[in-house]
Design an enzyme around this catalytic site. Structure first.
Site, PDB file in Angstrom:
ATOM      1  N   GLU A   1     -78.600  44.229   9.411  1.00 12.24           N
ATOM      2  CA  GLU A   1     -79.656  43.232   9.630  1.00 12.24           C
ATOM      3  C   GLU A   1     -80.992  43.871  10.029  1.00 12.24           C
ATOM      4  OE1 GLU A   1     -75.733  41.261  10.002  1.00 12.24           O
ATOM      5  OE2 GLU A   1     -76.601  43.073  10.890  1.00 12.24           O
TER       6      GLU A   1
ATOM      7  N   ARG B   1     -79.309  40.953  16.042  1.00 14.75           N
ATOM      8  CA  ARG B   1     -79.179  42.403  15.859  1.00 14.75           C
ATOM      9  C   ARG B   1     -80.465  43.026  15.338  1.00 14.75           C
ATOM     10  NH1 ARG B   1     -73.559  43.695  14.650  1.00 14.75           N
ATOM     11  NH2 ARG B   1     -74.170  44.910  12.846  1.00 14.75           N
TER      12      ARG B   1
ATOM     13  N   LYS C   1     -58.507  44.405  -0.876  1.00 14.95           N
ATOM     14  CA  LYS C   1     -58.756  43.139  -0.200  1.00 14.95           C
ATOM     15  C   LYS C   1     -57.985  42.028  -0.929  1.00 14.95           C
ATOM     16  CE  LYS C   1     -62.668  40.771   1.974  1.00 14.95           C
ATOM     17  NZ  LYS C   1     -64.128  40.780   2.185  1.00 14.95           N
TER      18      LYS C   1
END
Length: 638
Positions: free
Chosen positions: A379, A407, A291
């Protein structure tokens, strides 16, 4: 774009669409990647966006568009944080400076913007399911030659939906290719020469051509059945496991696994993709990436550089504005207050689904690392995990962005509310959030939470109120307690006030008046306060009452009776969807009790609000100070 008279976009300038990219030789692709990287660094230093993830996916993006016939072949991006190079290569380079700006390019891939954006992205973990649906549909509707690729990564594989998609892909007739862009998690590691040899063998075109024709012959002779095919795959996977001394979940699901390979070697990526793209059956290519690749500061602190804001591209210094004397961010008030409460109450536990910095729970994590949990992009699990903690006597503070709480709706109902468990839901980014657009606006929480029994739902007017509500929520026997607050700064530079409990279901009178009542929920009430002040300065003969209702559920019926009896005109104001929200609750109360005031409801319209700055979007939604002032003038003139 030039540095020392060297053109850093020599190849990029000639690439408008992927068809142009495919005119190059494979040996020229590394230069394209370098130019893309420099272009993204340059652009995002001036116009902030999702930085580190996109830098890490550049080679993958180039290899995909070089190998596949996009947009006829489908690439489904997960989340969309990784997709800036994709945007640039698909006709949007010249407009990229408008990315995330009002009326500019959308913040995430969207089919409304480009045929190369095959599915809406914004929330994580949906790419495999969506791509599987496309792959199956293509076989059903006469396009079996159309290839479909799901690109998942940036933590999205931790979401339950990703595993549901994998499970179904393993049991469905499809030729889906899943690419796991592994830039943070350890799913499996390379073990040297044997793994490299197996990867090259498995991705060899002659090997797989022979394998395919052999299987066709066996099917025609009746020797090969679906059950035998699965048994052969399982035996192959067992052999690979013994040779490489590894096993992974994908092979356990009968999905052909390749890798891991270097996700920054664009030529090797292109070779592997070319060899496996026409293989039959579901398959997964695991690539390892960094990343922030190619930009030192981002490689060292990937989390900070996920979305760093403005920065000096030469020095790597982030250009953070001086906020001395300004009110704090609501998220920071949450983080510091949670830390204070944890010091006082040893039963408090902090939970966040992959947003410790975004929600500022990282502040508490530093002080109480053993009492804070980042559960990943999950979640639903965050909510049910919190429910389990509460069932055994703990007091979890579960912080989820409002949009992402959608969600976990089933979990909130079935795993917390039914049992009246003492879980504190802190919904950050409630209401309009700005440049991240419709997938991130916290528009619906008031509407979808209000019908659920046993919930307390509150929204603080300011920072002190947030602290007081958090203090109240952790007191014994409160049951499930929702506190929602917006992205951005509050109004109190001196915000660290002593905490004290509030009476659940009781609002406040901010200002008395005689001609019009304004009922507000949450920090948007401060705009109403400004509008009232400006209106009364021009019309001193008129006075407006302002009530901070504080709670959506239970409503302060005492204030509502008072307003209904004393005012024939009422404005309700909320930073949430009008349909089913606070204003709806007030009108229902009035109807149920036989009151007939004229009510003007102000909130978010029945549409998905686009992206832009928060002031621009409040103006667009007729929800800023000027709109409030306009409605006051209209109501008092009637």
């Amino acid at each position: 774009m030039f540095i020392n008279n060297i053109d850093l976009t020599e190849k990029l300038n000639n690439i408008k669409f992927p068809s142009d990219l495919r005119q190059l030789s494979v040996s020229q692709l590394p230069q394209v990647c370098n130019e893309l990287r420099q272009f993204i660094i340059e652009e995002l230093s001036r116009n902030p966006g999702h930085f580190a993830s996109s830098l890490g996916a550049i080679e993958l993006t180039v290899a995909l568009h070089y190998t596949f016939n996009t947009p006829e072949d489908r690439i489904v991006w997960d989340v969309g944080h990784q997709a800036y190079a994709h945007k640039i290569l698909t006709g949007r380079r010249e407009a990229f400076g408008t990315n995330r700006k009002f009326k500019g390019l959308k913040p995430f891939p969207s089919p409304e913007e480009s045929p190369y954006d095959t599915f809406t992205a914004g929330h994580a973990s949906n790419s495999i399911s969506a791509a599987l649906g496309m792959a199956v549909a293509n076989k059903k509707n006469g396009h079996p030659e159309r290839r479909v690729v799901a690109v998942i990564g940036d933590g999205a594989m931790s979401g339950g939906l990703a595993f549901e998609g994998l499970n179904n892909a393993s049991a469905t007739d499809n030729d889906l290719l899943i690419i796991l862009n592994d830039n943070a998690m350890s799913i499996s590691q390379s073990v040297g020469g044997m793994r490299s040899y197996l990867t090259r063998l498995q991705t060899s075109r002659p090997y797989n051509t022979f394998r395919y024709y052999l299987s066709r012959i066996m099917y025609k002779t009746g020797f090969m059945t679906e059950a035998r095919r699965r048994k052969i795959i399982r035996n192959n996977n067992r052999l690979k496991m013994r040779l490489s001394k590894q096993q992974n979940i994908f092979e356990g699901m009968d999905i052909r696994y390749f890798g891991p390979i270097d996700g920054h070697d664009v030529q090797e990526l292109t070779r592997v993709l070319s060899n496996i793209k026409d293989m039959h059956g579901p398959k997964l290519l695991h690539i390892k990436t960094v990343k922030g690749k190619g930009y030192g500061p981002a490689e060292k602190e990937a989390e900070v550089w996920h979305a760093p804001g403005l920065f000096d591209k030469i020095t790597g210094e982030r250009l953070v504005k001086d906020t001395t004397g300004q009110p704090p961010l609501f998220q920071d008030v949450f983080g510091h207050t949670l830390t204070e409460l944890m010091a006082q109450n040893p039963s408090i536990i902090g939970i966040t689904p992959a947003m410790p910095t975004g929600c500022s729970m990282n502040i508490a994590m530093k002080e109480f690392p053993d009492r804070c949990f980042d559960v990943g992009i999950a979640e639903g699990h965050a909510v049910t995990f919190s429910g389990g903690l509460a069932k055994e006597g703990m007091t979890p503070f579960c912080n989820i962005y409002s949009s992402f709480a959608q969600r976990a709706y089933d979990n909130i109902i079935h795993d917390v509310a039914i049992q009246k468990l003492n879980v504190v839901f802190c919904l950050d980014r409630a209401g309009i959030v700005g440049e991240d657009g419709p997938t991130h606006h916290g528009a619906f929480d008031l509407s979808f939470l209000r019908p659920i029994p046993n919930l307390t739902i509150a929204s603080p007017y300011n920072e002190s109120e947030l602290r007081n509500l958090m203090y109240t929520a952790q007191l014994p026997d409160q049951g499930p307690f929702v506190i929602r607050y917006p992205r951005g700064r509050g109004v109190q530079p001196e915000w660290k006030t002593p905490m004290e409990p509030v009476v659940v279901g009781k609002g406040r009178t901010i200002k008395e008046g005689k001609d019009l009542a304004i009922l507000v929920l949450g920090p948007i009430g401060n705009l109403a306060e400004e509008a009232i002040s400006e209106f009364e300065a021009k019309h001193p003969e008129t006075s407006i009452a302002l009530y901070d209702m504080r709670f959506l559920k239970p409503l302060d019926t005492e204030i509502l009776h008072e307003a209904a009896k004393n005012f024939s005109k009422i404005i309700t104001l909320e930073n949430g969807a009008l349909a089913g929200g606070f204003g709806s609750a007030v009108t229902e109360f009035m109807s149920d009790n036989g009151y007939t005031p004229q009510i003007e409801r102000m909130g978010l319209p029945d549409t998905f609000v686009e992206h832009g700055s928060i002031p621009q979007l409040l103006d667009l939604c007729h929800l800023d100070k000027e709109a409030i002032l306009e409605n006051i003038e209209k109501m008092t003139a009637l």
